[in-house]
Design an enzyme around this catalytic site. Sequence first.
Site, short mmCIF file in Angstrom:
data_model
loop_
_atom_site.label_atom_id
_atom_site.label_comp_id
_atom_site.label_asym_id
_atom_site.label_seq_id
_atom_site.Cartn_x
_atom_site.Cartn_y
_atom_site.Cartn_z
CB SER A 1 1.95 3.51 -50.11
OG SER A 1 1.71 4.29 -51.25
CE1 TYR B 1 -1.52 5.86 -47.35
CE2 TYR B 1 -0.18 6.48 -49.23
CZ TYR B 1 -1.03 5.58 -48.60
OH TYR B 1 -1.36 4.41 -49.23
CE LYS C 1 0.05 2.89 -46.22
NZ LYS C 1 -0.71 1.78 -45.58
N1 LIG Z 1 -5.49 1.61 -53.57
C1 LIG Z 1 -4.20 1.72 -53.85
O1 LIG Z 1 -3.79 1.83 -55.01
C2 LIG Z 1 -3.18 1.70 -52.74
C3 LIG Z 1 -1.85 2.02 -53.07
C4 LIG Z 1 -0.88 1.96 -52.07
C5 LIG Z 1 -1.23 1.59 -50.79
N2 LIG Z 1 -2.53 1.30 -50.48
C6 LIG Z 1 -2.83 0.89 -49.10
O2 LIG Z 1 -3.61 -0.28 -49.10
C7 LIG Z 1 -4.54 -0.25 -48.01
C8 LIG Z 1 -5.97 -0.40 -48.52
O3 LIG Z 1 -6.25 0.62 -49.45
P1 LIG Z 1 -7.66 0.71 -50.23
O4 LIG Z 1 -7.39 1.39 -51.51
O5 LIG Z 1 -8.34 -0.61 -50.24
O6 LIG Z 1 -8.43 1.74 -49.26
P2 LIG Z 1 -9.98 1.87 -48.87
O7 LIG Z 1 -10.18 3.29 -48.43
O8 LIG Z 1 -10.84 1.33 -49.97
O9 LIG Z 1 -10.11 0.89 -47.62
C9 LIG Z 1 -9.56 1.21 -46.36
C10 LIG Z 1 -10.47 0.64 -45.31
O10 LIG Z 1 -9.91 0.93 -44.01
C11 LIG Z 1 -10.98 1.21 -43.12
N3 LIG Z 1 -10.47 2.00 -41.99
C12 LIG Z 1 -10.06 3.29 -41.99
N4 LIG Z 1 -9.69 3.65 -40.75
C13 LIG Z 1 -9.84 2.55 -39.95
C14 LIG Z 1 -9.60 2.30 -38.57
N5 LIG Z 1 -9.15 3.27 -37.76
N6 LIG Z 1 -9.84 1.05 -38.08
C15 LIG Z 1 -10.33 0.08 -38.89
N7 LIG Z 1 -10.58 0.26 -40.22
C16 LIG Z 1 -10.34 1.49 -40.73
C17 LIG Z 1 -11.98 2.00 -43.98
O11 LIG Z 1 -13.29 1.94 -43.40
C18 LIG Z 1 -11.88 1.25 -45.32
O12 LIG Z 1 -12.84 0.21 -45.44
C19 LIG Z 1 -4.28 1.07 -47.27
O13 LIG Z 1 -3.40 0.85 -46.21
C20 LIG Z 1 -3.63 1.93 -48.33
O14 LIG Z 1 -2.83 2.94 -47.77
C21 LIG Z 1 -3.51 1.36 -51.43
#
Ligand SMILES: NC(=O)c1ccc[n+]([C@@H]2O[C@H](COP(=O)([O-])OP(=O)(O)OC[C@H]3O[C@@H](n4cnc5c(N)ncnc54)[C@H](O)[C@@H]3O)[C@@H](O)[C@H]2O)c1
Length: 304
Positions: A152, A165, A169
Amino acid sequence: MTGILDGKVALVTGAGGGIGKAIVVAMARAGASVVINDIGVSLSGEGGSASPAEEVKAEIEGFGGKAVISTDSVSDWDAARRMVALAGDRFGRLDIVVNNAGILRDAMFHKMTPEQWLAVVGVHLNGSFFVSRAAAELFREQESGSFVHMVSTSGLIGNLGQANYSAAKMALVGLSKSIALDMARYNVRSNCIAPFAWGRMTGNIPAETPDQIARVENLKKMTPEKNAPLAVFLGSDAAKDVTGQIFSVRMNEIFLLSQSRPVRSVHTGGDWTPETIRDRAMPALASSFFALDRSQDVFTWDPC
Ligand SMILES: NC(=O)c1ccc[n+]([C@@H]2O[C@H](COP(=O)([O-])OP(=O)(O)OC[C@H]3O[C@@H](n4cnc5c(N)ncnc54)[C@H](O)[C@@H]3O)[C@@H](O)[C@H]2O)c1
């Protein structure tokens, strides 16, 4: 029709929704057999349900893809070993691991509790280590494999209220580079993607004035699916020379991000003292200091 991942097996963590779902579906469409891992928790990691993963499995099977569900948590060593074993048991091998599972427990640093710290580090950092370490054994035997870690700009650049976080990361960036170095001899690659997506992690941007409403409508076009093609490519043999890199995807932009290197140095003929550092070193280095930036201070233009 042949796909870029034909014959490959992929494990995507947190693949019940958001970016993980987009990646696992795209990998299945590209020909991979997939393990959909998800414990179906809320944004802060509470609750738990198998139904998001089941819906993704039904979608993949709907277009003729092969998928199996793992409802194990990444933040547990034995559970991580089980999800990797599932790939081997059901599909005979494992080629791609996407460490995507994530939760948020935001708080200003001076108010962050040990529970908030441990929960976030447990999923993002320990979870990525546990799953990667379990997969590394198979990758080593096979002498091939690709890791993709979702990182991130909150860590790479900065963000308020996300010390847990950001730290997790950034540590994951170090883990990725270390895996790339240690496992290059087995043709194992490891790369990071800092994704951007409209979703439950970003859905709290204010939309009151007409300008804000228009901006949010544009941001909503930044779907999780925009991040999937790069992850699919990195898992494919076409990426055989790509390792140890940090990419970012923002709607239709793909960035290669920098990694730490010296930007400026000062030297003294004798020994430095605190006073000569004050008087000579810092004034010379200060013009190259980095601002206390947050992600949005660097990505100052709206995605299009
Ligand atoms: N959405 C963004 O703009 C963004 C930006 C930077 C980084 N990210 C990273 O991308 C990844 C996905 O983000 P997202 O927005 O799709 O999030 P999201 O919350 O929609 O999805 C995350 C998923 O991880 C699952 N999860 C949580 N804990 C878990 C565990 N212990 N074991 C297995 N599954 C587990 C949740 O049930 C969920 O379905 C994450 O690592 C997040 O930090 C997202």
